[in-house]
Design a protein around this motif. Structure first.
Motif, PDB file in Angstrom:
ATOM      1  N   SER A  39       0.861  -1.185   0.000  1.00 56.29           N
ATOM      2  CA  SER A  39       0.000   0.000   0.000  1.00 56.29           C
ATOM      3  C   SER A  39       0.891   1.227   0.000  1.00 56.29           C
ATOM      4  N   HIS A  40       0.747   2.046  -1.014  1.00 56.29           N
ATOM      5  CA  HIS A  40       1.639   3.188  -1.184  1.00 56.29           C
ATOM      6  C   HIS A  40       0.892   4.292  -1.906  1.00 56.29           C
ATOM      7  N   GLY A  41       1.053   5.510  -1.459  1.00 54.99           N
ATOM      8  CA  GLY A  41       0.437   6.641  -2.145  1.00 54.99           C
ATOM      9  C   GLY A  41      -1.051   6.473  -2.295  1.00 54.99           C
ATOM     10  N   LYS A  42      -1.528   6.622  -3.501  1.00 53.02           N
ATOM     11  CA  LYS A  42      -2.957   6.577  -3.785  1.00 53.02           C
ATOM     12  C   LYS A  42      -3.434   5.214  -4.289  1.00 53.02           C
ATOM     13  N   VAL A  43      -2.584   4.190  -4.225  1.00 57.49           N
ATOM     14  CA  VAL A  43      -2.936   2.875  -4.784  1.00 57.49           C
ATOM     15  C   VAL A  43      -4.271   2.371  -4.250  1.00 57.49           C
ATOM     16  N   VAL A  44      -4.417   2.288  -2.943  1.00 51.17           N
ATOM     17  CA  VAL A  44      -5.647   1.753  -2.356  1.00 51.17           C
ATOM     18  C   VAL A  44      -6.823   2.677  -2.637  1.00 51.17           C
ATOM     19  N   SER A  45      -6.599   3.962  -2.530  1.00 49.55           N
ATOM     20  CA  SER A  45      -7.673   4.930  -2.778  1.00 49.55           C
ATOM     21  C   SER A  45      -8.218   4.795  -4.197  1.00 49.55           C
ATOM     22  N   TYR A  46      -7.334   4.819  -5.177  1.00 49.91           N
ATOM     23  CA  TYR A  46      -7.767   4.740  -6.569  1.00 49.91           C
ATOM     24  C   TYR A  46      -8.501   3.435  -6.864  1.00 49.91           C
ATOM     25  N   TRP A  47      -7.904   2.298  -6.455  1.00 50.45           N
ATOM     26  CA  TRP A  47      -8.482   1.005  -6.827  1.00 50.45           C
ATOM     27  C   TRP A  47      -9.767   0.702  -6.065  1.00 50.45           C
ATOM     28  N   THR A  48      -9.829   1.020  -4.773  1.00 48.60           N
ATOM     29  CA  THR A  48     -11.070   0.738  -4.036  1.00 48.60           C
ATOM     30  C   THR A  48     -12.200   1.620  -4.535  1.00 48.60           C
ATOM     31  N   ASP A  49     -11.887   2.854  -4.884  1.00 48.34           N
ATOM     32  CA  ASP A  49     -12.922   3.737  -5.436  1.00 48.34           C
ATOM     33  C   ASP A  49     -13.404   3.210  -6.790  1.00 48.34           C
ATOM     34  N   PHE A  50     -12.460   2.855  -7.653  1.00 41.39           N
ATOM     35  CA  PHE A  50     -12.789   2.351  -8.981  1.00 41.39           C
ATOM     36  C   PHE A  50     -13.605   1.055  -8.899  1.00 41.39           C
ATOM     37  N   LEU A  51     -13.218   0.162  -7.988  1.00 44.17           N
ATOM     38  CA  LEU A  51     -13.887  -1.131  -7.841  1.00 44.17           C
ATOM     39  C   LEU A  51     -15.120  -1.067  -6.939  1.00 44.17           C
ATOM     40  N   LYS A  52     -15.297   0.101  -6.300  1.00 47.49           N
ATOM     41  CA  LYS A  52     -16.415   0.305  -5.365  1.00 47.49           C
ATOM     42  C   LYS A  52     -16.378  -0.726  -4.226  1.00 47.49           C
ATOM     43  N   LEU A  53     -15.206  -0.821  -3.593  1.00 49.56           N
ATOM     44  CA  LEU A  53     -14.978  -1.749  -2.492  1.00 49.56           C
ATOM     45  C   LEU A  53     -14.617  -0.979  -1.233  1.00 49.56           C
ATOM     46  N   ASP A  54     -14.843  -1.609  -0.083  1.00 49.37           N
ATOM     47  CA  ASP A  54     -14.449  -0.973   1.161  1.00 49.37           C
ATOM     48  C   ASP A  54     -13.508  -1.836   2.003  1.00 49.37           C
ATOM     49  N   THR A  55     -12.973  -2.906   1.392  1.00 45.29           N
ATOM     50  CA  THR A  55     -12.090  -3.814   2.125  1.00 45.29           C
ATOM     51  C   THR A  55     -10.842  -4.109   1.303  1.00 45.29           C
ATOM     52  N   VAL A  56      -9.689  -3.902   1.942  1.00 44.24           N
ATOM     53  CA  VAL A  56      -8.422  -4.268   1.311  1.00 44.24           C
ATOM     54  C   VAL A  56      -7.705  -5.246   2.236  1.00 44.24           C
ATOM     55  N   VAL A  57      -7.163  -6.304   1.627  1.00 39.45           N
ATOM     56  CA  VAL A  57      -6.349  -7.265   2.352  1.00 39.45           C
ATOM     57  C   VAL A  57      -4.933  -7.154   1.806  1.00 39.45           C
ATOM     58  N   ILE A  58      -4.015  -6.827   2.694  1.00 40.26           N
ATOM     59  CA  ILE A  58      -2.607  -6.770   2.334  1.00 40.26           C
ATOM     60  C   ILE A  58      -1.990  -8.048   2.883  1.00 40.26           C
ATOM     61  N   ALA A  59      -1.656  -8.959   1.980  1.00 37.47           N
ATOM     62  CA  ALA A  59      -1.161 -10.285   2.354  1.00 37.47           C
ATOM     63  C   ALA A  59       0.352 -10.306   2.234  1.00 37.47           C
ATOM     64  N   ASN A  60       0.992 -10.283   3.393  1.00 43.32           N
ATOM     65  CA  ASN A  60       2.449 -10.273   3.415  1.00 43.32           C
ATOM     66  C   ASN A  60       2.898 -10.732   4.793  1.00 43.32           C
ATOM     67  N   ASP A  61       3.674 -11.778   4.846  1.00 44.14           N
ATOM     68  CA  ASP A  61       4.088 -12.345   6.138  1.00 44.14           C
ATOM     69  C   ASP A  61       4.851 -11.335   6.990  1.00 44.14           C
ATOM     70  N   ARG A  62       5.728 -10.548   6.393  1.00 43.73           N
ATOM     71  CA  ARG A  62       6.524  -9.573   7.142  1.00 43.73           C
ATOM     72  C   ARG A  62       5.640  -8.465   7.719  1.00 43.73           C
ATOM     73  N   VAL A  63       4.804  -7.877   6.873  1.00 42.03           N
ATOM     74  CA  VAL A  63       3.973  -6.750   7.298  1.00 42.03           C
ATOM     75  C   VAL A  63       2.913  -7.194   8.312  1.00 42.03           C
ATOM     76  N   ALA A  64       2.404  -8.403   8.175  1.00 42.90           N
ATOM     77  CA  ALA A  64       1.383  -8.896   9.104  1.00 42.90           C
ATOM     78  C   ALA A  64       1.902  -8.958  10.536  1.00 42.90           C
ATOM     79  N   SER A  65       3.221  -9.001  10.700  1.00 41.39           N
ATOM     80  CA  SER A  65       3.828  -9.093  12.029  1.00 41.39           C
ATOM     81  C   SER A  65       4.532  -7.808  12.446  1.00 41.39           C
TER      82      SER A  65
END
Length: 159
Positions: free
Chosen positions: A14-40
């Motif tokens: 997740s960086h800059g406007k990535v989540v904002s642009y894509w969730t708005d375009f897809l009309k979604l309200d949930t993002v899952v960032i799947a990464n073993d390092r970041v999850a911890s």
């Protein structure tokens, strides 16, 4: 598990406007960032939360937690972000059903060559993409919903 509406490969997660642009375009309200390092890593999550728009629920999961999360949240449409093609391949091996893959940015590193200005791949990445395409997965390169979308077949893929 057709509730993963789009899986994005982005070295930055997740960086800059990535989540904002894509969730708005897809009309979604949930993002899952799947990464073993970041999850911890609470600090890294806090930094990424700065890029998550208000009203969007962000979930930071280890790769082996994604299938259970998706199955337990069948009523939610999900924007999934992974760091690399290998992470996506791991999710698919664990029977996560992904119909659309967006390749955003994959940083150049040792052993990788540029496919586009923003996407660097190695032979293993190409094998993964080829496998996805052969299974009928829609795979495209697109930095944002407003940028030119290029189907992976534009770049011959032979593993």
């Amino acid at each position: 598990m057709k509730n993963i509406k789009l899986a994005r490969i982005d070295s930055r997660l997740s960086h800059g406007k990535v989540v904002s642009y894509w969730t708005d375009f897809l009309k979604l309200d949930t993002v899952v960032i799947a990464n073993d390092r970041v999850a911890s890593d609470d600090f890294e999550q806090a930094v990424m939360n700065l890029t998550i728009p208000e009203g969007i629920k962000a979930h930071y999961l280890k790769l082996d937690q994604v299938k259970t999360y998706v199955e337990n949240n069948i009523d939610k449409d999900i924007f999934l972000i992974v760091e690399s093609p290998r992470d996506l391949d791991e999710l698919i091996k664990k029977e996560n059903e992904i119909e659309k893959v967006n390749i955003g940015i994959i940083h150049l590193s040792n052993g990788k060559k540029l496919l586009t200005e923003e996407v660097a791949v190695d032979e293993k990445d190409l094998e993964i993409f080829s496998k996805l395409v052969s299974k009928g997965t829609e795979v495209s390169i697109q930095l944002s919903p407003f940028a030119c979308k290029r189907d992976l077949s534009d770049f011959f893929i032979e593993a």
